[in-house]
Design a protein around this motif. Structure first.
Motif, PDB file in Angstrom:
ATOM      1  N   ALA A   1      -4.860  -6.343  15.358  1.00 39.14           N
ATOM      2  CA  ALA A   1      -5.027  -5.017  14.765  1.00 39.14           C
ATOM      3  C   ALA A   1      -5.393  -5.122  13.289  1.00 39.14           C
ATOM      4  CB  ALA A   1      -3.752  -4.204  14.927  1.00 39.14           C
ATOM      5  N   SER A   2      -6.256  -4.234  12.846  1.00 34.50           N
ATOM      6  CA  SER A   2      -6.656  -4.196  11.445  1.00 34.50           C
ATOM      7  C   SER A   2      -5.549  -3.545  10.609  1.00 34.50           C
ATOM      8  CB  SER A   2      -7.939  -3.391  11.291  1.00 34.50           C
ATOM      9  OG  SER A   2      -7.697  -2.020  11.587  1.00 34.50           O
ATOM     10  N   PRO A   3      -5.570  -3.746   9.287  1.00 36.14           N
ATOM     11  CA  PRO A   3      -4.596  -3.047   8.438  1.00 36.14           C
ATOM     12  C   PRO A   3      -4.642  -1.537   8.626  1.00 36.14           C
ATOM     13  CG  PRO A   3      -5.677  -4.776   7.186  1.00 36.14           C
ATOM     14  CD  PRO A   3      -6.388  -4.700   8.508  1.00 36.14           C
ATOM     15  N   ALA A   4      -5.837  -0.993   8.842  1.00 33.43           N
ATOM     16  CA  ALA A   4      -5.961   0.458   9.033  1.00 33.43           C
ATOM     17  C   ALA A   4      -5.282   0.909  10.312  1.00 33.43           C
ATOM     18  CB  ALA A   4      -7.441   0.860   9.045  1.00 33.43           C
ATOM     19  N   VAL A   5      -5.391   0.119  11.378  1.00 28.69           N
ATOM     20  CA  VAL A   5      -4.751   0.474  12.649  1.00 28.69           C
ATOM     21  C   VAL A   5      -3.233   0.409  12.515  1.00 28.69           C
ATOM     22  CG1 VAL A   5      -4.370  -0.301  15.024  1.00 28.69           C
ATOM     23  CG2 VAL A   5      -6.697  -0.150  14.105  1.00 28.69           C
ATOM     24  N   ILE A   6      -2.745  -0.633  11.848  1.00 27.01           N
ATOM     25  CA  ILE A   6      -1.295  -0.756  11.663  1.00 27.01           C
ATOM     26  C   ILE A   6      -0.777   0.396  10.809  1.00 27.01           C
ATOM     27  CG2 ILE A   6       0.479  -2.142  10.516  1.00 27.01           C
ATOM     28  CD1 ILE A   6      -0.907  -4.618  11.593  1.00 27.01           C
ATOM     29  N   ALA A   7      -1.483   0.717   9.735  1.00 22.95           N
ATOM     30  CA  ALA A   7      -1.066   1.836   8.891  1.00 22.95           C
ATOM     31  C   ALA A   7      -1.067   3.140   9.684  1.00 22.95           C
ATOM     32  CB  ALA A   7      -1.989   1.955   7.683  1.00 22.95           C
ATOM     33  N   HIS A   8      -2.093   3.345  10.488  1.00 17.67           N
ATOM     34  CA  HIS A   8      -2.168   4.578  11.275  1.00 17.67           C
ATOM     35  C   HIS A   8      -1.018   4.676  12.255  1.00 17.67           C
ATOM     36  CE1 HIS A   8      -3.682   6.970  14.797  1.00 17.67           C
ATOM     37  NE2 HIS A   8      -3.784   7.834  13.822  1.00 17.67           N
ATOM     38  N   ARG A   9      -0.676   3.587  12.904  1.00 20.60           N
ATOM     39  CA  ARG A   9       0.443   3.600  13.857  1.00 20.60           C
ATOM     40  C   ARG A   9       1.757   3.937  13.147  1.00 20.60           C
ATOM     41  NH1 ARG A   9       0.941   2.433  18.771  1.00 20.60           N
ATOM     42  NH2 ARG A   9      -0.911   2.085  20.031  1.00 20.60           N
ATOM     43  N   LEU A  10       1.975   3.340  12.001  1.00 20.32           N
ATOM     44  CA  LEU A  10       3.202   3.613  11.257  1.00 20.32           C
ATOM     45  C   LEU A  10       3.259   5.069  10.808  1.00 20.32           C
ATOM     46  CD1 LEU A  10       3.379   0.370   9.082  1.00 20.32           C
ATOM     47  CD2 LEU A  10       4.901   0.961  10.976  1.00 20.32           C
ATOM     48  N   GLU A  11       2.137   5.607  10.379  1.00 23.42           N
ATOM     49  CA  GLU A  11       2.109   6.976   9.866  1.00 23.42           C
ATOM     50  C   GLU A  11       2.174   8.008  10.987  1.00 23.42           C
ATOM     51  OE1 GLU A  11      -0.646   5.529   6.110  1.00 23.42           O
ATOM     52  OE2 GLU A  11      -1.462   6.954   7.577  1.00 23.42           O
ATOM     53  N   ALA A  12       1.416   7.786  12.052  1.00 23.50           N
ATOM     54  CA  ALA A  12       1.356   8.779  13.135  1.00 23.50           C
ATOM     55  C   ALA A  12       2.689   8.931  13.852  1.00 23.50           C
ATOM     56  CB  ALA A  12       0.271   8.389  14.138  1.00 23.50           C
ATOM     57  N   THR A  13       3.477   7.859  13.892  1.00 20.94           N
ATOM     58  CA  THR A  13       4.747   7.886  14.631  1.00 20.94           C
ATOM     59  C   THR A  13       5.962   8.102  13.741  1.00 20.94           C
ATOM     60  OG1 THR A  13       4.912   5.471  14.495  1.00 20.94           O
ATOM     61  CG2 THR A  13       3.824   6.392  16.438  1.00 20.94           C
ATOM     62  N   ALA A  14       5.759   8.274  12.436  1.00 23.38           N
ATOM     63  CA  ALA A  14       6.882   8.461  11.519  1.00 23.38           C
ATOM     64  C   ALA A  14       7.640   9.745  11.843  1.00 23.38           C
ATOM     65  CB  ALA A  14       6.382   8.484  10.080  1.00 23.38           C
TER      66      ALA A  14
ATOM     67  N   ARG B   1       9.197  13.169  11.006  1.00 20.59           N
ATOM     68  CA  ARG B   1       8.933  14.204  10.008  1.00 20.59           C
ATOM     69  C   ARG B   1       9.146  15.584  10.621  1.00 20.59           C
ATOM     70  NH1 ARG B   1       4.248  11.556  11.357  1.00 20.59           N
ATOM     71  NH2 ARG B   1       2.600  12.724  12.419  1.00 20.59           N
ATOM     72  N   GLY B   2       9.266  16.568   9.752  1.00 22.53           N
ATOM     73  CA  GLY B   2       9.485  17.926  10.221  1.00 22.53           C
ATOM     74  C   GLY B   2       8.257  18.529  10.859  1.00 22.53           C
ATOM     75  N   SER B   3       7.114  18.410  10.179  1.00 19.94           N
ATOM     76  CA  SER B   3       5.858  18.942  10.709  1.00 19.94           C
ATOM     77  C   SER B   3       4.995  17.787  11.183  1.00 19.94           C
ATOM     78  CB  SER B   3       5.109  19.731   9.635  1.00 19.94           C
ATOM     79  OG  SER B   3       3.806  20.065  10.090  1.00 19.94           O
ATOM     80  N   ARG B   4       4.583  17.807  12.436  1.00 21.52           N
ATOM     81  CA  ARG B   4       3.791  16.710  12.985  1.00 21.52           C
ATOM     82  C   ARG B   4       2.372  16.703  12.457  1.00 21.52           C
ATOM     83  NH1 ARG B   4       6.783  13.026  13.909  1.00 21.52           N
ATOM     84  NH2 ARG B   4       5.003  11.981  14.854  1.00 21.52           N
TER      85      ARG B   4
ATOM     86  N   TRP C   1       3.882  10.871   5.428  1.00 19.23           N
ATOM     87  CA  TRP C   1       3.925  11.276   6.836  1.00 19.23           C
ATOM     88  C   TRP C   1       5.335  11.191   7.421  1.00 19.23           C
ATOM     89  CZ3 TRP C   1       0.199  13.975   8.914  1.00 19.23           C
ATOM     90  CH2 TRP C   1      -1.101  13.856   8.419  1.00 19.23           C
ATOM     91  N   GLY C   2       6.328  10.758   6.609  1.00 17.56           N
ATOM     92  CA  GLY C   2       7.698  10.749   7.085  1.00 17.56           C
ATOM     93  C   GLY C   2       8.334   9.365   7.069  1.00 17.56           C
ATOM     94  N   VAL C   3       9.505   9.273   7.679  1.00 11.79           N
ATOM     95  CA  VAL C   3      10.286   8.031   7.697  1.00 11.79           C
ATOM     96  C   VAL C   3       9.775   7.104   8.801  1.00 11.79           C
ATOM     97  CG1 VAL C   3      12.592   7.041   7.978  1.00 11.79           C
ATOM     98  CG2 VAL C   3      12.309   9.229   6.798  1.00 11.79           C
TER      99      VAL C   3
END
Length: 402
Positions: free
Chosen positions: A295-308, A310-313, A322-324
């Motif tokens: 996985a590229s750094p962008a893919v890893i960052a996206h996975r971490l951010e999309a699944t964090a 948070r109150g508003s998805r 994007w949250g915790v």
């Protein structure tokens, strides 16, 4: 005695006595309260962040084994018992002396939050990615002495470049600056291009020359994951700088980690909260790197951010991004167009729907008693017509001339 302690922005704080950091006040942490140089103590309880981030569940899929995490900082005390042989590489020092020593303790605490090994019942300290290997890159402190802020400024970009050349998979930068420097920007861009995940502090208020919210670097550079710190209630600490550079949040309060050569210490949220939070996100990135080696750094960052968490998805903010971070979810969630949040690498931004317009319906509501009213009306009309007809008949029957 007064001793120099490296701060998360690279400035030097003078700390009275032999205590290297504020510590927790709970009874469970009493024996590690002093964190005294030369005295080895252990904290029997696991770091709260390990439980908050669901580490045990994540470890069923990945421990970060085989992943090299560069800690660009004050060095790492490799003789701490939580770092057995092979867990900390030789690294490189830009300030004299070995990178496997640490005069301030900051780098060692960061490395412990990332990859400290479990040593059994006497200590609960363990890193979020306990299988990862630490690559120390020492850019402050060392045998050469001198001004540590100047050292950090001069050595940060070369330190990042060296970490990339030495095979780092993830680079942890628990530091920040308001200066948008060309050399630093270029070093970060080269690291990301080389496939390295770069994680950096979003900034700490008490240690910043400019304590106002706003951009901090290198967190604000493209491809870098910027991190804010949260307390035990998942609320971002007041000490964390707010700004567009914040992508994720992680625990930064009451962090239990490695204390130079002497076992464990409990570090509070004061001053360096986002430093520790950055380490936990870097560790989470190491878990994903083992799980998704291509996985590229962008893919890893996206996975971490999309699944964090948070109150508003659908919305990020400058406080928590994007949250915790949630490592297990980042490794297991199927990310498709139905998942709300940041746009996937190469994806197209979702159109923002126009605001809903409230319309008032002026259509008359049906009258449930209309049939009854109609019947009565017709009855009245019928009676009226009959009375009129009767009257007219009587008038016609009257004799004329009477």
């Amino acid at each position: 005695m007064r001793r120099r302690v490296l701060t998360a922005t690279g400035a030097v704080a003078l700390v009275a006595g032999s205590v290297v950091a504020p510590v927790g006040n709970t009874p469970a942490h009493a024996e590690a309260r002093e964190c005294t140089e030369g005295v080895t103590r252990f904290v029997p309880e696991a770091p709260p962040a390990v439980a908050r981030l669901g580490a045990a569940k994540a470890w069923s899929l990945s421990t970060g084994k085989g992943v090299v995490v560069a800690v660009v900082d004050s060095g790492v005390a490799a003789n701490n018992v939580h770092f057995p042989k092979g867990s900390v590489l030789t690294g490189k020092s830009f300030v004299g002396g070995p990178a496997t020593t640490d005069e301030s303790g900051h780098g060692t605490a960061i490395a412990g939050a990332i990859a400290a090994r479990d040593i059994g019942e006497k200590s609960g300290v363990v890193g979020i990615a306990p299988g990862a290997t630490i690559l120390p890159v020492k850019i402050t402190g060392g045998e050469n002495g001198g001004d540590e802020e100047q050292q950090r400024s001069a050595n940060l970009a070369p330190g990042i470049a060296w970490a990339v050349s030495a095979g780092a998979d993830v680079i942890n930068l628990s530091l920040s600056t308001t200066a948008n420097r060309a050399d630093l920007r270029a070093a970060v861009a080269a690291a990301v291009k080389a496939g390295v995940v770069v994680v950096a502090s979003g900034g700490n208020r008490e240690q910043a020359a400019d304590a106002k919210d706003g951009l901090r670097y290198p967190a604000a550079y493209p491809g870098v994951i910027g991190v804010a710190a949260t307390n035990g209630a998942d609320v971002v600490t007041p000490n964390s700088i707010r700004g567009p550079q914040v992508d994720l949040a992680a625990p930064g309060d009451n962090v239990v980690s490695t204390f130079r050569s002497w076992g464990d210490c409990v570090f509070s949220q004061e001053q360096q909260s986002s430093s520790y939070a950055t380490a936990y996100v870097a560790g989470a990135a190491a878990l994903l790197r083992q799980r998704l080696p291509q996985a590229s750094p962008a893919v890893i960052a996206h996975r971490l951010e999309a699944t964090a968490s948070r109150g508003s998805r659908t919305v990020r903010n400058d406080v928590a991004g994007w949250g915790v971070v949630q490592p297990y979810e980042a490794m297991t969630t199927v990310l498709d167009e139905s998942v709300a949040g940041p746009v996937a690498p190469g994806g197209v931004a979702r159109p923002t729907p126009p605001p809903a317009v409230s319309r008032i319906d002026l259509t008359p509501a049906p009258d449930p008693r209309a049939p009854d009213r109609g019947a009565v009306l017709w009855l009245l009309l019928g009676v009226g017509a009959a009375v009129l007809a009767l009257g007219m008949t009587r008038m016609l029957r009257q004799p004329q001339g009477s």
